[in-house]
Design an enzyme around this catalytic site. Sequence first.
Site, PDB file in Angstrom:
ATOM      1  N   ASP A 119      23.671  18.214  55.404  1.00  0.00           N
ATOM      2  CA  ASP A 119      24.472  18.817  54.047  1.00  0.00           C
ATOM      3  C   ASP A 119      24.278  20.031  53.872  1.00  0.00           C
ATOM      4  OD1 ASP A 119      25.438  18.172  51.785  1.00  0.00           O
ATOM      5  OD2 ASP A 119      24.250  16.600  51.154  1.00  0.00           O
ATOM      6  N   ASP A 177      32.932  13.947  47.993  1.00  0.00           N
ATOM      7  CA  ASP A 177      31.909  13.145  47.203  1.00  0.00           C
ATOM      8  C   ASP A 177      32.464  12.026  46.435  1.00  0.00           C
ATOM      9  OD1 ASP A 177      29.234  13.796  48.244  1.00  0.00           O
ATOM     10  OD2 ASP A 177      28.776  15.271  46.611  1.00  0.00           O
TER      11      ASP A 177
HETATM   12  C1  DGJ Z   1      25.913  15.663  48.626  1.00  0.00           C
HETATM   13  C2  DGJ Z   1      26.273  14.928  49.747  1.00  0.00           C
HETATM   14  O1  DGJ Z   1      27.813  15.001  49.555  1.00  0.00           O
HETATM   15  C3  DGJ Z   1      26.224  13.441  49.325  1.00  0.00           C
HETATM   16  O2  DGJ Z   1      26.825  12.390  50.143  1.00  0.00           O
HETATM   17  C4  DGJ Z   1      24.633  13.241  49.296  1.00  0.00           C
HETATM   18  O3  DGJ Z   1      24.033  13.325  50.740  1.00  0.00           O
HETATM   19  C5  DGJ Z   1      23.832  14.185  48.279  1.00  0.00           C
HETATM   20  N1  DGJ Z   1      24.322  15.304  48.736  1.00  0.00           N
HETATM   21  C6  DGJ Z   1      22.340  14.090  48.719  1.00  0.00           C
HETATM   22  O4  DGJ Z   1      21.859  14.962  48.041  1.00  0.00           O
END
Ligand code: DGJ
Length: 744
Positions: free
Chosen positions: A479, A549
């Site tokens: 991430d 997301d």
């Molecule tokens: C952002 C990501 O896109 C989410 O899927 C998740 O992993 C969160 N970060 C966790 O902090």
Amino acid sequence: MGIVYHESSRTFHLYNDTISYVMVILKNSHLGQLYYGKRIRDREDFSYFLETSPRPMTARVFEDDDTFSLEHIRQEYPVFGTTDFRQPAVEVCQENGSRLSDFRYQSCRIEGGKPKLPGLPATYTENEGEAETLTITLKDPLTGVRVELFYTIFAEGGVLTRSVGFRNEGGETVRLTRAMSLSLDLPDRDYVWQQLSGCWARECHIHSRRLEPGIQAVGSMRGNSSHEHNPFLVLRRPHADERQGEVIGLSLIYSGNFRIQAEVDAHDTLRIMAGIDPETFTWKLEAGESFQTPEAVLVYTDKGMNHMSQTFHKLYQRRLARGYWRDRTRPILNNNWEATYFDFTEERLLELAAKAKECGVELFVLDDGWFGRRSSDHAGLGDWQANLERLPNGITGLAERMEELGLKFGLWFEPEMVNKDSDFYRQHPDWILAAPGRSQSQGRHQCVLDFSRQEVVEAVYEQMAKILKEAKLSYIKWDMNRSITECFSKGWPADRQGEVYHRYILGVYALYERLTSEFPHVLFESCASGGGRFDPGMLYYAPQGWLSDDSDAVERLKIQYGASMCYPVSSMGAHVSVTPNHQVYRNTPLHTRANVACFGTFGYELDLNKLSKEETREVKDQIAFMKKYRHILQFGTFYRLNSPFEGNEAAWMAVSEDKKTAIVGWYRILNDVNGRYMRLRLEGLCPEYAYRNRNSGLIHYGDELMYAGLITTDDTAGQVSEEAHSTDFESRIYVLEADGSTAK
Ligand code: DGJ
């Protein structure tokens, strides 16, 4: 496929079955662009394509030739500050402050295959017959800077890649202040410009407009390719659509600051440019030093946008993505993020995992919060050791338990970031990007580690490799949750600060390269708060990425549809999540959530224990369906049929390579009553095959389905029934199967 150099006319012709690309060495020894488009016959001399007419008010290169002004000549790698007043592709700043250069033709080299780009992701070949590469060397006599223009033409499809290498062969130090990967001058502006833009949770929306005089551009100055603009552009002829017409796709294989732009001049000539964003970039080249730009990929077709996309899909699936997972269908996963956020224990995770296993899930992913003192997003990033209060048996123990359950296990990392409240930061407060004497902006309470420095990358590598060696991990979600601000590195001197953004990305690529080669069986999924770095650069290391997301099915239609312009279904992370949805609070039926996510690397982002018995049964069926058809959904030929940007219904489909199976996804946003009769004209089938429609049991020939259409009329159309047949956010998957026989 071939690359020819016609000595007598000093022209180059690169061609395959689909495209031709023609260049000429101009009178001033610069490189001119003559033609790019549908394949034309080769000939000794194409120089009539060079249109020069004496125009008033132009500055001439040669005193005695009023036709030769760079302002009116289509070029391949235009320089700054001479007779061309459009934006240049290159600027070299010299010790005396001059930014002029004069890159003159030196030599050319033609070779089979495609050389690697040092430290950068790029398309590749597996054998020499797949592509040919032309390297044209130019040199500036005054500074001694050498430029190598790399052109690779692939045998299959209308694919041409370009990048540029620099080497300072002179005595003085120079600074590159602009070094684009591609510049291409086209003779007219009769195109629709189409970009993929948005923001967090709204990535890859399609925006279009006609090209007008002046400059139009997309780009990023955030340090990552960004949610806001994808490094991708379509130029299509106004009458081209998904099924027919001339289309050019341009994609930049890069994950950092970029710029893609089109400049239309007063005579309607079009200059397209793509590369590292010049605003945030300078690169010092001392005598003997080299610099390589990222690669840009051009796809041309006269068969419409679906065909352009399919060309990208195939190329990026097979000749950009690499490794063990490249050609393999992707495991169905359950990620705990939206199920628990930071609130979990080992016991809770095992409960989730047990249920996931019962439903048929193959991989359990533990997201953020497993390490350091990470109970919220205020602390812990940088300390990549298990939090033993939550996970008393550590990651190794948890991985063993997952294995006992019969599940593969994956873990979340955010390798490039650190919280100030972490042991890592306390030990290395100087390892973040921050400018001396300036305040530091905040982003999710975290700082960006200085990945331009090798020792920083090394320290993160040590921590990640330790876990990968100790615990049985099958998957990593990588991430990246904030953009770069105050981009200053304490590891580099003042005159190299302009290099930090690019060096940062090189550091990210280096860590990816090291981990993916040392742990080749681990599946990497890239992520940057969803699609903040969903780009071809990442695809080289991680064959799939968490696209957004936003996991709402309706929102996802647009995001996945937009992304499919360039990216294959096998690269798009897509999950079924809970309702009301956590981003838009919408309630969509469970089947619609799955029907959208199955055109992606399928998974669940919820607590399966919370489902009713009926829902659990439905989930089991969804997983069984996915297991049966994922090779077609993820690796088949993908067609966009109806755009969610244009109406109430969206549709797309995937067809197997042998054309015997087709899976159609049909989605309607709002329900209607007493509605119209609906037909969906399919694509890519074999006209003679008899396809059985698994939903209705009826048999239709391929030609009927493609030319008359699949009837999708809703049961409730025209009637009032006591039982609800469909609701808002309705969807259906149609499976059409043929055994290859042409008789009914
Ligand atoms: C952002 C990501 O896109 C989410 O899927 C998740 O992993 C969160 N970060 C966790 O902090």
